[in-house]
Design an enzyme around this catalytic site. Structure first.
Site, PDB file in Angstrom:
ATOM      1  N   ASP A 116       0.834  -1.206   0.028  1.00  0.00           N
ATOM      2  CA  ASP A 116       0.023   0.111  -0.117  1.00  0.00           C
ATOM      3  C   ASP A 116       0.963   1.199   0.127  1.00  0.00           C
ATOM      4  O   ASP A 116       0.552   2.199  -0.659  1.00  0.00           O
ATOM      5  CB  ASP A 116      -1.048  -0.026   1.095  1.00  0.00           C
ATOM      6  CG  ASP A 116      -1.993  -1.077   1.116  1.00  0.00           C
ATOM      7  OD1 ASP A 116      -3.076  -0.775   0.713  1.00  0.00           O
ATOM      8  OD2 ASP A 116      -1.529  -2.310   1.622  1.00  0.00           O
ATOM      9  N   GLU A 140      -4.892   7.106  -0.619  1.00  0.00           N
ATOM     10  CA  GLU A 140      -5.668   6.481   0.369  1.00  0.00           C
ATOM     11  C   GLU A 140      -4.730   6.713   1.658  1.00  0.00           C
ATOM     12  O   GLU A 140      -5.080   6.797   2.782  1.00  0.00           O
ATOM     13  CB  GLU A 140      -5.897   4.983   0.125  1.00  0.00           C
ATOM     14  CG  GLU A 140      -6.463   4.414   1.302  1.00  0.00           C
ATOM     15  CD  GLU A 140      -7.187   3.096   1.114  1.00  0.00           C
ATOM     16  OE1 GLU A 140      -7.920   2.644   2.022  1.00  0.00           O
ATOM     17  OE2 GLU A 140      -7.060   2.516   0.058  1.00  0.00           O
ATOM     18  N   ASP A 206      -5.682   4.956  -5.351  1.00  0.00           N
ATOM     19  CA  ASP A 206      -5.917   3.804  -4.562  1.00  0.00           C
ATOM     20  C   ASP A 206      -4.959   2.668  -4.702  1.00  0.00           C
ATOM     21  O   ASP A 206      -4.775   1.953  -5.874  1.00  0.00           O
ATOM     22  CB  ASP A 206      -7.297   3.134  -4.461  1.00  0.00           C
ATOM     23  CG  ASP A 206      -7.613   2.253  -3.537  1.00  0.00           C
ATOM     24  OD1 ASP A 206      -6.590   1.816  -2.731  1.00  0.00           O
ATOM     25  OD2 ASP A 206      -8.748   2.030  -3.109  1.00  0.00           O
ATOM     26  N   VAL A 208      -3.473  -0.072  -3.285  1.00  0.00           N
ATOM     27  CA  VAL A 208      -4.008  -1.408  -3.366  1.00  0.00           C
ATOM     28  C   VAL A 208      -5.317  -1.290  -2.723  1.00  0.00           C
ATOM     29  O   VAL A 208      -5.742  -1.348  -1.645  1.00  0.00           O
ATOM     30  CB  VAL A 208      -3.103  -2.044  -2.433  1.00  0.00           C
ATOM     31  CG1 VAL A 208      -3.698  -3.667  -2.468  1.00  0.00           C
ATOM     32  CG2 VAL A 208      -1.565  -2.066  -2.863  1.00  0.00           C
ATOM     33  N   ASP A 209      -6.250  -1.618  -3.746  1.00  0.00           N
ATOM     34  CA  ASP A 209      -7.909  -1.789  -3.431  1.00  0.00           C
ATOM     35  C   ASP A 209      -8.051  -2.953  -3.438  1.00  0.00           C
ATOM     36  O   ASP A 209      -7.642  -3.873  -4.201  1.00  0.00           O
ATOM     37  CB  ASP A 209      -8.511  -1.009  -4.661  1.00  0.00           C
ATOM     38  CG  ASP A 209     -10.107  -0.991  -4.319  1.00  0.00           C
ATOM     39  OD1 ASP A 209     -10.461  -0.442  -3.201  1.00  0.00           O
ATOM     40  OD2 ASP A 209     -11.128  -1.694  -5.017  1.00  0.00           O
ATOM     41  N   THR A 211      -7.380  -5.006  -0.119  1.00  0.00           N
ATOM     42  CA  THR A 211      -6.266  -5.399   0.532  1.00  0.00           C
ATOM     43  C   THR A 211      -6.392  -6.772   1.128  1.00  0.00           C
ATOM     44  O   THR A 211      -5.718  -7.371   1.285  1.00  0.00           O
ATOM     45  CB  THR A 211      -5.712  -4.281   1.565  1.00  0.00           C
ATOM     46  OG1 THR A 211      -5.603  -3.048   1.109  1.00  0.00           O
ATOM     47  CG2 THR A 211      -4.591  -4.966   2.280  1.00  0.00           C
ATOM     48  N   LYS A 368     -23.510  -1.462  -5.175  1.00  0.00           N
ATOM     49  CA  LYS A 368     -22.815  -1.419  -3.728  1.00  0.00           C
ATOM     50  C   LYS A 368     -23.867  -0.634  -3.021  1.00  0.00           C
ATOM     51  O   LYS A 368     -24.163   0.541  -3.215  1.00  0.00           O
ATOM     52  CB  LYS A 368     -21.393  -0.899  -3.995  1.00  0.00           C
ATOM     53  CG  LYS A 368     -20.949  -0.839  -2.643  1.00  0.00           C
ATOM     54  CD  LYS A 368     -19.592  -0.325  -2.556  1.00  0.00           C
ATOM     55  CE  LYS A 368     -18.879  -0.292  -1.437  1.00  0.00           C
ATOM     56  NZ  LYS A 368     -17.473   0.314  -1.293  1.00  0.00           N
ATOM     57  N   ASP A 380     -11.901   5.132  -4.548  1.00  0.00           N
ATOM     58  CA  ASP A 380     -12.707   3.502  -4.682  1.00  0.00           C
ATOM     59  C   ASP A 380     -13.335   3.624  -6.116  1.00  0.00           C
ATOM     60  O   ASP A 380     -13.935   2.454  -6.338  1.00  0.00           O
ATOM     61  CB  ASP A 380     -13.436   3.346  -3.491  1.00  0.00           C
ATOM     62  CG  ASP A 380     -12.608   2.951  -2.205  1.00  0.00           C
ATOM     63  OD1 ASP A 380     -11.598   2.396  -2.280  1.00  0.00           O
ATOM     64  OD2 ASP A 380     -12.998   3.160  -1.046  1.00  0.00           O
TER      65      ASP A 380
END
Length: 443
Positions: A116, A140, A206, A208-209, A211, A368, A380
């Site tokens: 990240d 992020e 982002d 690492v979306d 994780t 979502k 995101d």
């Protein structure tokens, strides 16, 4: 330094039909980042060869030239930055799976890894080199978890993986730094992601979306978008574990990994990992394989056009939803899917790879609906929304309004939830089903 922001922007706006080759082009036997003037973009490797200009066969069989448009220059830099970030993330994931690296947790109990911070530092460094130190980046991560006695060892590992990655920047057509970055420089690169949203232009990252998927050896994504005057105008989505072949989506990632090791695909086949890109007004989205694979081999293939599915019958549609229930209500979306008449098994995918699934035509619907109190972050969604829309899809909130990325680090004014689909007809039916089910829900 790559030259100032204004000169690079002017060049990008004067770009004429930046094109790439296709598998059908005899000369396009290998992929190389296109050459860019070193006078204005000094960190682009001058040895990189221009991508050949030829036609691409789309999924309808019609010849279609890939043209990047007015944001060609920015998209070129962004795609290379994400490819470089994918290299770093792949290596860290392999180390986690071999128990050589561990994940930590942030104050909000969410997972965080060396990847990240490392990806954020690498992408930030590339963007700063390309567009100047004053470039605005909203990302992020911050460096709180790297401070104090508990964070020293983690910080050392972050610095090590960042320098390891940047030393091989020439793989994606970028010139590596002349020396290793020091600890302060890496921290400064990470903290550049704490910029405020500018009214003119800001990058959204982002690193690492997904994780949780990342530490489990499953799906994750690196998402980089650019917002200009409150609109997302550029998107790059790197999905290192999202298989190029749709049939692999029927299997859990761990079985895919096992099968790939038992029977490796022939050299040059797009078997694992992809990067999707697009720009506002292009009317196209493009997909290419990762330049670098974790086994050290190269996949040298040019991008190709992707498009959303033509399916508009709910009975034939595939519903894509988050794996985890922490920030999305499965029960509500399952109820909506049932009322729509969806019959196919849902495709549950970690991370923004769900946007890739819609843009590629692997699924037709993604919804979502977060639980009360959860606020959607712009990183995101920004890159994925732009890519899906340019691929022919539709993204709105449950009230049918476009997502608002102009108010800061959160998607403000969201009506209930987010709906992504492959077309307007199906989209209207989803909104109607949501309206009919909402009052009986507990969200």
């Amino acid at each position: 330094m790559l030259g100032n922001f204004d000169s690079l922007r002017e060049i990008s706006r004067n770009a004429r039909g930046w094109s790439v080759g296709s598998l059908a082009c005899p000369r396009a036997r290998s992929w190389r980042p296109s050459a860019v003037s070193s006078e204005t973009t000094g960190n682009i490797d001058s040895r990189a060869q221009p991508r050949p200009q030829c036609l691409e066969h789309n999924r309808d069989g019609n010849d279609k030239k890939i043209t990047r448009g007015v944001y060609a220059q920015e998209l070129e830099v962004a795609a290379r930055a994400v490819q470089l970030g994918c290299m770093l993330a792949q290596r860290v994931q392999e180390r986690i799976l071999r128990k050589e690296e561990n994940a930590g947790s942030k104050d909000d109990k969410s997972l965080v890894t060396v990847a990240d911070w490392g990806v954020q530092a690498v992408v930030s460094w590339v963007l700063s080199q390309a567009f100047g130190e004053e470039v605005s980046i909203i990302a992020e991560e911050d460096t709180k978890g790297l401070k104090g006695m508990n964070g020293i060892q983690t910080l050392q590992r972050v610095v090590a993986v960042v320098n390891e990655c940047l030393s091989q920047a020439s793989v994606v057509g970028l010139t590596p730094p002349s020396r290793k970055l020091g600890t302060i420089e890496v921290l400064r690169a990470i903290n550049k992601g704490n910029s405020e949203v500018r009214s003119s232009r800001s990058w959204v990252l982002d690193p690492v979306d997904g994780t949780l998927g990342f530490v489990r050896g499953d799906q994750y994504a690196i998402a980089l978008g650019m917002i200009e005057d409150g609109r997302v105008v550029l998107g790059v989505l790197g999905c290192p574990n999202y298989p190029m072949r749709p049939q692999w989506l029927n299997y859990h990632q761990k079985y895919y990994r096992l099968a790939s090791k038992i029977a490796p695909p022939p050299p040059g086949k797009w078997h694992k990992g992809c990067v999707l890109t697009s720009a506002k007004g292009a009317g196209q989205a493009w997909m290419e394989p990762l330049v670098w694979n974790s086994d050290g081999s190269f996949l040298l293939n040019p991008p190709r056009v992707v498009a959303v599915s033509p399916v508009d019958d709910p009975a034939q549609a595939t519903f894509c939803e988050p794996v985890e229930k922490a920030n999305s209500s499965h029960s509500f979306t399952e109820g909506v899917a049932d009322s729509l008449g969806l019959r196919k098994r849902p495709l549950r995918v970690y991370s923004m790879a769900k946007y890739a699934a819609i843009a590629r035509g692997d699924a037709e619907i993604f919804m979502k609906f977060a639980r009360a109190g959860y606020k959607e972050k712009i990183w995101d969604h920004a890159a994925g929304v732009l890519i899906v829309e340019e691929a022919g899809g539709v993204v709105t909130d449950a009230g049918g309004r476009p997502l608002d990325f102009s108010k800061g680090r959160y998607v403000e004014g969201l009506d209930r939830g987010i709906i992504v689909s492959c077309g307007t007809g199906l989209h209207r039916r989803i909104i109607s089903a949501v309206d009919a089910s909402w009052n009986s829900s507990k969200l």
